[in-house]
Motif scaffolding. Structure first.
Motif, PDB file in Angstrom:
ATOM      1  N   LEU A 296      10.258   2.592  -5.808  1.00  0.00           N
ATOM      2  CA  LEU A 296       9.773   1.265  -5.405  1.00  0.00           C
ATOM      3  C   LEU A 296       8.397   1.039  -5.992  1.00  0.00           C
ATOM      4  N   ALA A 297       8.136  -0.170  -6.453  1.00  0.00           N
ATOM      5  CA  ALA A 297       6.813  -0.536  -6.950  1.00  0.00           C
ATOM      6  C   ALA A 297       6.492  -1.956  -6.513  1.00  0.00           C
ATOM      7  N   VAL A 298       5.240  -2.165  -6.142  1.00  0.00           N
ATOM      8  CA  VAL A 298       4.745  -3.485  -5.751  1.00  0.00           C
ATOM      9  C   VAL A 298       3.588  -3.837  -6.676  1.00  0.00           C
ATOM     10  N   ALA A 299       3.702  -4.970  -7.364  1.00  0.00           N
ATOM     11  CA  ALA A 299       2.643  -5.436  -8.263  1.00  0.00           C
ATOM     12  C   ALA A 299       1.936  -6.628  -7.637  1.00  0.00           C
ATOM     13  N   LEU A 300       0.611  -6.580  -7.629  1.00  0.00           N
ATOM     14  CA  LEU A 300      -0.208  -7.660  -7.095  1.00  0.00           C
ATOM     15  C   LEU A 300      -1.097  -8.213  -8.198  1.00  0.00           C
ATOM     16  N   ASP A 301      -1.685  -9.374  -7.977  1.00  0.00           N
ATOM     17  CA  ASP A 301      -2.566  -9.925  -9.005  1.00  0.00           C
ATOM     18  C   ASP A 301      -3.799  -9.043  -9.161  1.00  0.00           C
ATOM     19  N   GLY A 302      -4.412  -9.126 -10.325  1.00  0.00           N
ATOM     20  CA  GLY A 302      -5.582  -8.303 -10.601  1.00  0.00           C
ATOM     21  C   GLY A 302      -5.249  -6.903 -11.056  1.00  0.00           C
ATOM     22  N   GLY A 303      -3.966  -6.620 -11.263  1.00  0.00           N
ATOM     23  CA  GLY A 303      -3.567  -5.308 -11.764  1.00  0.00           C
ATOM     24  C   GLY A 303      -3.294  -4.270 -10.702  1.00  0.00           C
ATOM     25  N   GLU A 304      -3.396  -4.628  -9.434  1.00  0.00           N
ATOM     26  CA  GLU A 304      -3.157  -3.659  -8.363  1.00  0.00           C
ATOM     27  C   GLU A 304      -1.675  -3.336  -8.281  1.00  0.00           C
ATOM     28  N   MET A 305      -1.352  -2.051  -8.169  1.00  0.00           N
ATOM     29  CA  MET A 305       0.037  -1.594  -8.128  1.00  0.00           C
ATOM     30  C   MET A 305       0.174  -0.491  -7.089  1.00  0.00           C
ATOM     31  N   HIS A 306       1.236  -0.552  -6.307  1.00  0.00           N
ATOM     32  CA  HIS A 306       1.548   0.492  -5.331  1.00  0.00           C
ATOM     33  C   HIS A 306       2.964   0.979  -5.593  1.00  0.00           C
ATOM     34  N   ALA A 307       3.162   2.284  -5.601  1.00  0.00           N
ATOM     35  CA  ALA A 307       4.462   2.829  -5.998  1.00  0.00           C
ATOM     36  C   ALA A 307       4.887   3.961  -5.072  1.00  0.00           C
ATOM     37  N   LEU A 308       6.195   4.215  -5.060  1.00  0.00           N
ATOM     38  CA  LEU A 308       6.787   5.213  -4.188  1.00  0.00           C
ATOM     39  C   LEU A 308       7.992   5.821  -4.890  1.00  0.00           C
ATOM     40  N   GLY A 309       8.182   7.115  -4.746  1.00  0.00           N
ATOM     41  CA  GLY A 309       9.377   7.778  -5.243  1.00  0.00           C
ATOM     42  C   GLY A 309       9.510   7.756  -6.756  1.00  0.00           C
ATOM     43  N   ASP A 310      10.724   7.449  -7.235  1.00  0.00           N
ATOM     44  CA  ASP A 310      11.036   7.497  -8.663  1.00  0.00           C
ATOM     45  C   ASP A 310      10.681   6.184  -9.356  1.00  0.00           C
ATOM     46  N   ALA A 311       9.477   5.680  -9.088  1.00  0.00           N
ATOM     47  CA  ALA A 311       9.078   4.363  -9.585  1.00  0.00           C
ATOM     48  C   ALA A 311       8.853   4.332 -11.087  1.00  0.00           C
ATOM     49  N   ASP A 312       8.723   5.493 -11.721  1.00  0.00           N
ATOM     50  CA  ASP A 312       8.472   5.539 -13.161  1.00  0.00           C
ATOM     51  C   ASP A 312       9.689   5.988 -13.958  1.00  0.00           C
ATOM     52  N   GLU A 313      10.826   6.135 -13.298  1.00  0.00           N
ATOM     53  CA  GLU A 313      12.054   6.515 -14.000  1.00  0.00           C
ATOM     54  C   GLU A 313      12.840   5.267 -14.386  1.00  0.00           C
ATOM     55  N   SER A 314      13.266   5.210 -15.631  1.00  0.00           N
ATOM     56  CA  SER A 314      13.985   4.035 -16.120  1.00  0.00           C
ATOM     57  C   SER A 314      15.404   3.977 -15.560  1.00  0.00           C
ATOM     58  N   PHE A 315      15.856   2.770 -15.306  1.00  0.00           N
ATOM     59  CA  PHE A 315      17.235   2.522 -14.890  1.00  0.00           C
ATOM     60  C   PHE A 315      17.739   1.289 -15.630  1.00  0.00           C
ATOM     61  N   SER A 316      19.027   1.039 -15.543  1.00  0.00           N
ATOM     62  CA  SER A 316      19.632  -0.085 -16.259  1.00  0.00           C
ATOM     63  C   SER A 316      19.443  -1.376 -15.463  1.00  0.00           C
ATOM     64  N   MET A 317      18.804  -2.372 -16.084  1.00  0.00           N
ATOM     65  CA  MET A 317      18.506  -3.618 -15.382  1.00  0.00           C
ATOM     66  C   MET A 317      19.758  -4.346 -14.933  1.00  0.00           C
TER      67      MET A 317
END
Length: 319
Positions: A47-68
């Motif tokens: 899971l990833a949450v993107a906010l304005d100003g570049g703020e990002m919060h992530a959890l678990g396998d947030a950097d692993e690619s998957f098929s859109m």
């Protein structure tokens, strides 16, 4: 459609989401009608949450690619509207379908005009329009995909995003139903390119490989009236952005859209790769991935995570 809430304690929010989903990791059924997706580990969760100003919060396998998969339809719709404007709506409707994503039944009754651009028929017609905007045929398909890929890389601020050609081939090899949809629309005069040219682009944009972090960042313009809040680049107009969010709210999960709106209260789009993109207007974007699906093709654990996130943040557009 703005949402005003006090500041979120993201440490607490993420901990609550993790606690809520952990007992359910691995639930649901991985999409197996596309062989390349059937091999994905069902125990993944990111899971990833993107906010304005570049703020990002992530959890678990947030950097692993998957098929859109179908999540790419949102970006294809945005690019098509930017290229040809409201002419698209002469070929594609804006109504919920209430039917499975690959249904052919309504097409016959409604003279080859798909209900909306997020069901497969509507996305194929939208892709066909985009291919025509780039000159048509196979060359137009290649140009459209190249431009769409560059858009993803620019919006995500990551040049590593690419098309998984193995998934694209797998989609093409098992794409009889999508070919039927294309030819059925063509029989009503609602295809401007050879069906195979349009599907060549369609299969490829559905096969983009992306991580939760990349997806949340790429979609951020949707939360801020069509403008990237970091760079100031206007991706689409405010009116068209709000139109896309409306279609996501009513049709982003096919025959599961009403239940998703009821429980989550955010515009969203699911894909059978297990990803879900959700947009909190004026706040940010959320990308979640867990491969196990419910009967409507939406990630089971992803939906649970979004439900807990909305509970922790109060981000439902319904207050």
């Amino acid at each position: 459609m703005s949402v005003e809430n006090p500041a979120v304690d993201w440490g607490q929010a993420l901990a609550s989401i993790e606690s809520a989903v952990n007992p359910h990791i691995g639930s649901g059924k991985v999409a197996d009608y596309i062989p390349a997706l059937a091999r994905v580990d069902p125990n993944k969760f990111g899971l990833a949450v993107a906010l304005d100003g570049g703020e990002m919060h992530a959890l678990g396998d947030a950097d692993e690619s998957f098929s859109m998969q179908s999540i790419s339809k949102i970006f294809t719709l945005a690019l098509t509207l930017k290229q040809i404007g409201d002419d698209l709506w002469e070929r594609v409707g804006q109504e919920p379908s209430g039917s499975p994503f690959n249904s052919i039944v309504q097409l016959e009754v409604e003279q080859g005009i798909p209900r909306n651009p997020l069901i497969n028929a509507g996305a194929i017609a939208t892709t066909d329009s985009l291919v025509s905007a780039y000159g048509g045929g196979e060359a137009g398909a290649d140009k459209a995909i190249a431009d769409l890929l560059q858009l993803f890389r620019r919006l995500s601020q990551d040049d590593s995003i690419a098309i998984d050609l193995n998934v694209a081939r797998s989609e093409s090899d098992t794409g009889s139903r999508n070919r039927a949809l294309g030819h059925f629309m063509a029989s009503f005069g609602n295809m401007t390119n050879p069906v195979e040219a349009a599907l060549s682009a369609y299969f490829r944009h559905c096969s983009l490989a992306i991580s939760c972090r990349q997806l949340a960042r790429a979609a951020l313009f949707l939360a801020f009236d069509g403008t990237d809040p970091e760079t100031g680049e206007q991706i689409i107009t405010k009116r068209r952005c709000r139109g896309i969010l409306a279609v996501m709210m009513s049709s982003g999960h096919y025959d599961n859209s009403g239940e998703f709106a009821y429980r989550i209260g955010l515009p969203g789009k699911s894909g059978v790769g297990g990803g879900i993109l959700a947009v909190a207007p004026d706040q940010g974007t959320i990308a979640v991935w867990s491969p196990g699906l419910n009967q409507a093709g939406t990630s089971m654990v992803g939906s649970l995570a979004l439900g807990e996130l909305v509970k922790q943040t109060g981000w439902s557009v319904f207050g």
